[in-house]
Design an enzyme around this catalytic site. Structure first.
Site, PDB file in Angstrom:
ATOM      1  N   ASP A  21       1.644  -9.528  -2.398  1.00 39.38           N
ATOM      2  CA  ASP A  21       1.157  -8.987  -1.124  1.00 39.38           C
ATOM      3  C   ASP A  21      -0.264  -9.497  -0.890  1.00 39.38           C
ATOM      4  OD1 ASP A  21       0.967  -7.447   1.131  1.00 39.38           O
ATOM      5  OD2 ASP A  21       0.897  -5.518   0.084  1.00 39.38           O
ATOM      6  N   GLU A  58       6.819   0.207   8.289  1.00 40.70           N
ATOM      7  CA  GLU A  58       6.074   1.311   7.672  1.00 40.70           C
ATOM      8  C   GLU A  58       5.758   2.407   8.694  1.00 40.70           C
ATOM      9  OE1 GLU A  58       2.753   0.289   5.145  1.00 40.70           O
ATOM     10  OE2 GLU A  58       2.241   2.406   4.846  1.00 40.70           O
ATOM     11  N   ASP A  92      -0.595  -4.633  -2.107  1.00 44.05           N
ATOM     12  CA  ASP A  92      -2.062  -4.534  -2.139  1.00 44.05           C
ATOM     13  C   ASP A  92      -2.461  -3.077  -2.373  1.00 44.05           C
ATOM     14  OD1 ASP A  92      -1.391  -3.609   0.377  1.00 44.05           O
ATOM     15  OD2 ASP A  92      -2.925  -4.743   1.453  1.00 44.05           O
TER      16      ASP A  92
END
Ligand code: KIV
Length: 268
Positions: A87, A186, A48
């Site tokens: 995504d 992440e 995204d």
């Protein structure tokens, strides 16, 4: 040329078992997808991040399902044999579990993606479970969650305290139990990523999460140096396309102005 062997969700689990690192990149268009696949990238994530990397939005929140599917289709056309992950944009899977399922299925049915990715840990486990049970492979995503930008108050490293680290390990285990085939980590301290990676049997794919993850993912525009001077700490520039493109465009304008282009060789 595509990746020689067609990869599946079980290929990635076997790679983890063998200790073979997994190379993942984002891709948003057909030519980049074709190049990444030809160079051996093993998963193409239509992140995204297309929102801010390509479409000019300030963050990922405005991205629509239609925009995401549009880019996913381009990636699939560029790399027909690659393992492609769509995504899912903000609010296409959080509000209602049935909508989440229907939206996820569009990636598989309409654009030929192999899997979808959704952000969130334990809270998203029921969604992952329903998708997986319906035959939709799901990549999880924990740690820094860009779709939670407004509630977290910025892009922050996750898992810095013992309590946060424990919660991340629990998140990863619940995603695995729910059926996720791999998990993005992440911006998590390397030592915490190491513990998460050891705690689950599905691959962890890190971005800003250190060397112990089973694989790495990067945003393609970051590693190509397309975004001017700024490179996030977790990224390494493998090229400086910003400079190369600036030089090429400047030269083109000069050539047109001075009537040096087109030459005889470009004319009919
Ligand atoms: O959208 C994206 O680029 C991501 C990153 C974690 C690679 O989700």
């Amino acid at each position: 040329m595509s990746n020689v062997k067609k990869l599946t969700v079980s290929s990635f689990r076997k790679m983890k078992e063998r200790g073979e690192k997994i190379a993942v990149l984002t891709a948003y268009d057909a030519p980049t997808a074709a190049l990444a696949d030809a160079c051996g990238v093993e998963m193409l994530l239509v992140g995204d991040s297309v929102a801010n990397a390509v479409l000019g939005y300030r963050n990922t929140l405005p991205l629509t399902l239609a925009e995401s599917l549009h880019h996913c289709a381009a990636v699939r056309r560029g790399a027909p044999e690659a393992f492609v992950i769509g995504d899912m944009p903000f609010m296409t899977y959080q509000a209602d579990i049935n909508d989440a399922l229907i939206n996820a299925a569009r990636y598989l049915k309409e654009v030929g993606a192999n899997a979808v990715k959704i952000e969130g840990g334990a809270a998203m486990a029921p969604v992952v479970e329903r998708m997986t049970a319906s035959g939709i492979p799901v990549m999880g995503h924990i740690g820094l969650l860009p779709q939670k930008l407004l509630t977290s108050g910025g892009y922050k490293i996750a898992g810095k305290t013992e309590k946060e680290a424990e919660a991340l390990i629990k998140d990863a285990k619940q995603l695995e139990e729910a059926g996720a085939f791999c998990i993005i980590l992440e911006c998590i301290p390397a030592e915490v990523s190491k513990q998460i990676t050891a705690a689950v049997s599905i691959p962890t794919i890190g971005i800003g999460a250190g060397e112990h993850c089973d694989g790495q993912v990067q945003v393609v525009t970051d590693i190509l140096g397309l975004s001017g001077d700024f490179t996030p700490k977790h990224a390494k520039r493998y090229a400086n396309l910003h400079e190369a493109i600036h030089k090429a465009f400047t030269q083109y304008v000069k050539d047109v102005k001075k009537a040096k282009f087109p030459g005889k060789e470009n004319s009919f």
